[in-house]
Each structure stands twice: as C-alpha cells, then as structure tokens.
Design an enzyme around this catalytic site. Sequence first.
Site, PDB file in Angstrom:
ATOM      1  N   LYS A 138      29.243 -13.188 -22.567  1.00  0.00           N
ATOM      2  CA  LYS A 138      27.784 -13.159 -22.732  1.00  0.00           C
ATOM      3  C   LYS A 138      27.127 -12.336 -21.628  1.00  0.00           C
ATOM      4  O   LYS A 138      26.132 -11.651 -21.857  1.00  0.00           O
ATOM      5  CB  LYS A 138      27.219 -14.588 -22.728  1.00  0.00           C
ATOM      6  CG  LYS A 138      27.431 -15.303 -24.049  1.00  0.00           C
ATOM      7  CD  LYS A 138      26.491 -14.765 -25.109  1.00  0.00           C
ATOM      8  CE  LYS A 138      26.673 -15.487 -26.430  1.00  0.00           C
ATOM      9  NZ  LYS A 138      25.769 -14.975 -27.472  1.00  0.00           N
ATOM     10  N   LYS A 218      37.276 -10.676 -34.285  1.00  0.00           N
ATOM     11  CA  LYS A 218      36.951 -11.947 -34.931  1.00  0.00           C
ATOM     12  C   LYS A 218      35.723 -11.758 -35.821  1.00  0.00           C
ATOM     13  O   LYS A 218      34.782 -11.073 -35.418  1.00  0.00           O
ATOM     14  CB  LYS A 218      36.644 -12.949 -33.808  1.00  0.00           C
ATOM     15  CG  LYS A 218      36.503 -14.371 -34.216  1.00  0.00           C
ATOM     16  CD  LYS A 218      35.932 -15.184 -33.057  1.00  0.00           C
ATOM     17  CE  LYS A 218      34.437 -14.978 -32.941  1.00  0.00           C
ATOM     18  NZ  LYS A 218      33.721 -15.985 -32.170  1.00  0.00           N
ATOM     19  N   LYS A 221      28.828 -12.830 -36.932  1.00  0.00           N
ATOM     20  CA  LYS A 221      27.549 -12.279 -37.353  1.00  0.00           C
ATOM     21  C   LYS A 221      27.054 -11.244 -36.334  1.00  0.00           C
ATOM     22  O   LYS A 221      26.525 -10.204 -36.698  1.00  0.00           O
ATOM     23  CB  LYS A 221      26.538 -13.418 -37.476  1.00  0.00           C
ATOM     24  CG  LYS A 221      25.318 -13.002 -38.226  1.00  0.00           C
ATOM     25  CD  LYS A 221      24.540 -14.188 -38.713  1.00  0.00           C
ATOM     26  CE  LYS A 221      23.326 -13.669 -39.440  1.00  0.00           C
ATOM     27  NZ  LYS A 221      22.841 -14.555 -40.461  1.00  0.00           N
TER      28      LYS A 221
HETATM   29  P1  AMP Z   1      29.622 -20.569 -34.209  1.00  0.00           P
HETATM   30  O1  AMP Z   1      28.792 -19.843 -35.188  1.00  0.00           O
HETATM   31  O2  AMP Z   1      30.112 -19.695 -33.094  1.00  0.00           O
HETATM   32  O3  AMP Z   1      28.977 -21.843 -33.744  1.00  0.00           O
HETATM   33  O4  AMP Z   1      30.940 -21.003 -34.979  1.00  0.00           O
HETATM   34  C1  AMP Z   1      30.971 -22.160 -35.763  1.00  0.00           C
HETATM   35  C2  AMP Z   1      32.386 -22.617 -35.940  1.00  0.00           C
HETATM   36  O5  AMP Z   1      33.095 -21.652 -36.695  1.00  0.00           O
HETATM   37  C3  AMP Z   1      33.128 -22.783 -34.602  1.00  0.00           C
HETATM   38  O6  AMP Z   1      33.988 -23.868 -34.687  1.00  0.00           O
HETATM   39  C4  AMP Z   1      33.891 -21.490 -34.496  1.00  0.00           C
HETATM   40  O7  AMP Z   1      35.060 -21.637 -33.720  1.00  0.00           O
HETATM   41  C5  AMP Z   1      34.220 -21.199 -35.957  1.00  0.00           C
HETATM   42  N1  AMP Z   1      34.346 -19.757 -36.185  1.00  0.00           N
HETATM   43  C6  AMP Z   1      33.365 -18.834 -36.061  1.00  0.00           C
HETATM   44  N2  AMP Z   1      33.842 -17.605 -36.351  1.00  0.00           N
HETATM   45  C7  AMP Z   1      35.153 -17.776 -36.662  1.00  0.00           C
HETATM   46  C8  AMP Z   1      36.196 -16.871 -37.043  1.00  0.00           C
HETATM   47  N3  AMP Z   1      35.975 -15.576 -37.170  1.00  0.00           N
HETATM   48  N4  AMP Z   1      37.417 -17.395 -37.268  1.00  0.00           N
HETATM   49  C9  AMP Z   1      37.648 -18.732 -37.143  1.00  0.00           C
HETATM   50  N5  AMP Z   1      36.710 -19.617 -36.791  1.00  0.00           N
HETATM   51  C10 AMP Z   1      35.476 -19.151 -36.552  1.00  0.00           C
END
Ligand code: AMP
Length: 349
Positions: A138, A218, A221
């Site tokens: 970040k 990965k 968004k």
């Molecule tokens: P976040 O939007 O970062 O809060 O992600 C929400 C959940 O989705 C968290 O548990 C992340 O680890 C999982 N997550 C987000 N992007 C991915 C990805 N590309 N592959 C696997 N898990 C993901």
Amino acid sequence: MTTGSVPAVVPAAGLAAKAAGERPAPAGPRTFSGIQPSGVAHLGNDLGAIRNYVRLQAEYDAIYCIVDYHALTSTHDPDVLRARTRDMAASLLALGLDPERCTLFVQSHRPEHTELAWLLATVTPVSWLERTPAYKDKREQQPDDVNHGLLTYPVLQAADIAMYKASLVPVGRDQAAHLEISREIVRAFNHRYGETFPEAQAVFTEAPTVLGTDGVRKMSKSIGNTIDILGEPDLIRKQVMSMVTDTQRILRTDPGRPEVCNVCQLHRFFGEDYLEIQDGERTARTGCVDTKRLLADRIIRYYAPARAQYLELQANPGRVDEILAAGADHLAPLAAEMMAEVKQKMGLR
Ligand code: AMP
Ligand code: TRP
C-alpha cells in the site's frame, strides 16, 4: 492458477444441513470472515473465499462482515463507499449467503470493533505492523496517502475475528500474512492478560489464488483484471475472451501447456470434463479461442441464477439494508459481552 494444494475446507464438524428458517445452533468453532466493500464481487472473491463462506455457514455459527472501516484507508468518497458496501452485500447474498444461516453485517454498524482494535493495539509492537506485506504494498500504491489506518489495519482485522472468539477464517491466500499477525496479536494479549481469544486458523479453498485475465497477477479490482461474474453476459464474454493463455503457444497447431494456462485451470471449477479439455489443449486438438468460448459460456450459465438474484436485490435496496441491520443487532449482545470481559481483564472497570 492455484499456488499449492490446500485442503478445501476443514473437516466437517458434523451438523447436517439445517431446515430453512432455522438459525444455526453454534456447532463447535465459530467462523468469521471480513470482505472489503469493493463493489460487486468478482470470480477471485468467489472461488477464493465466498464459496467457503457458503459451505461453512451450513456447518458452523458463521459471521460475515463487510469491512467499511478498513476500506476508509483507501476509499475516501462517501457516496462510493456507501454504494460499494451495498453492492458487496447484494453480491454475497446472491452468491449464497443465507441470512437464516449466517450473520451478515457491516463493520461500522458494530463500533465495538474499533474499540477492541485500540485495546489490541496496546499489545501489538509497531515492528510487526511495519513488516506486513500488505502495508508495504500500500505504501507503494498510494505514496501520498500512507495514513495511520494502513499501518494499523491488521490490528482492526485481529479485533474483527477476536470480537466473536472465532477460530476459523475463510480467506484467500493473500490474507495468510494478516491471519498470522492476528494470531500473534491475540497470543500477546492472552500472554499478558490471561487466556481469552482462540488463535484463528485460515481456511482456504481449492483456488486460494485466482489469477486475473492477464494470467500473471492475482485477480483484483484495483488491477482491472477481473471477471465480473454478476455482470452482463456480454461483459463476462469480453473479459474471458481477453484472457492471456499459454504465451508460448503461438500457432493454433502448437501443443499447449494446460498447467500454465489460466483458462484451462479455471475450467476445473466449471465442469467435470476439465481433464479432457486440458488434453485437447495439450495435443492441439482444440485452440485457445475454443477453450475460452466454452469457459465464458459456462461461467455465464453457472452464475445466471446468482445474477438474477443480484439484480432483484439491487432493485430492492431496503431488503439488503434490513438484512444488514438485523445482522448487526444480532451481534450486539456478543460484542457487549466481549467488551465487558476484555475491559475487566485489562483493568478498565
Ligand atoms: P478483498 O476484496 O481483498 O476483501 O477480498 C475478499 C476475499 O476474497 C478475501 O478473503 C481475499 O483473500 C479473497 N480474494 C480476493 N481476490 C482473490 C483472488 N484473486 N484469488 C483468491 N482469493 C481472492
Ligand atoms: N483484510 C481482509 C481483506 O482485505 C478483510 C478483513 C477484514 C478480514 N477483517 C477481516 C478477513 C477478518 C478475515 C477476517 O480481504
């Protein structure tokens, strides 16, 4: 697409599926997870985390939280934050969270989370936070906005989990380091003030890291490499057709390497015949375009009911707000009890 093999879920603790309408009886460990209000959920969220939220709600006392306090560390537009919070709530419900079987709420609706975060901050060495990989990322991504919330982010995450004494946390692999710090923080608390919180364990799916359409990073968004599973079919098709496949396969007649092709890997989750599909690529019987077209069709078909439900919820925001309010209300006694216990132990009352 996956980084290593990890058990899909922890062993089932054994509650059979509950009749609709019944609240889950607390069965063994409690499950908790938080998700950023990043708007509509994408394929990485679903395959990496939300599928496990849904599975675990059938077996455990499950609590899921849309972490708007965390989001304030990067999102500063109030209208955007509000809209994305509701979009994420509608996404989670459409993808299978059932308010009769789990508790879904918005973090800021239970302000005890920030209070507990302060208390846990006093047992957390700054050095642990400074070495967090997400904090380092970040700092690079938003060098003009290295706010204090970014540094203390893992403490708030530890508080989210500790508030309900949860011991299972379904997340994607990118959250492993945060979970490790959460464990260290509660260990430090327990050491200083006596055994209070369990050390929570991460629960991964079979796809703990879903790569984006670029096939390298990965899916996220913020990178713009998502497949928007609840979007218009045309959008999904466009995104899937833009996917980078095996970069060494130049000609249609070149044999492919399904083990490095993100499209082939994603087929695992959308049909029993994925080995056949991989074989088609390996022997150049099929081309990348055919394999992508098939994947797009399958993703669209698979998520069509969720998309219909998502649109219905979007048209009825009052219903979503009601579910979120009921979730926060349901947790009020638990949060009050926890704050009383912790304050007592720390000498605040
Ligand atoms: P976040 O939007 O970062 O809060 O992600 C929400 C959940 O989705 C968290 O548990 C992340 O680890 C999982 N997550 C987000 N992007 C991915 C990805 N590309 N592959 C696997 N898990 C993901
Ligand atoms: N940090 C997580 C993410 O970015 C979100 C989160 C906040 C979380 N609190 C949590 C995840 C508690 C699991 C448990 O995805």
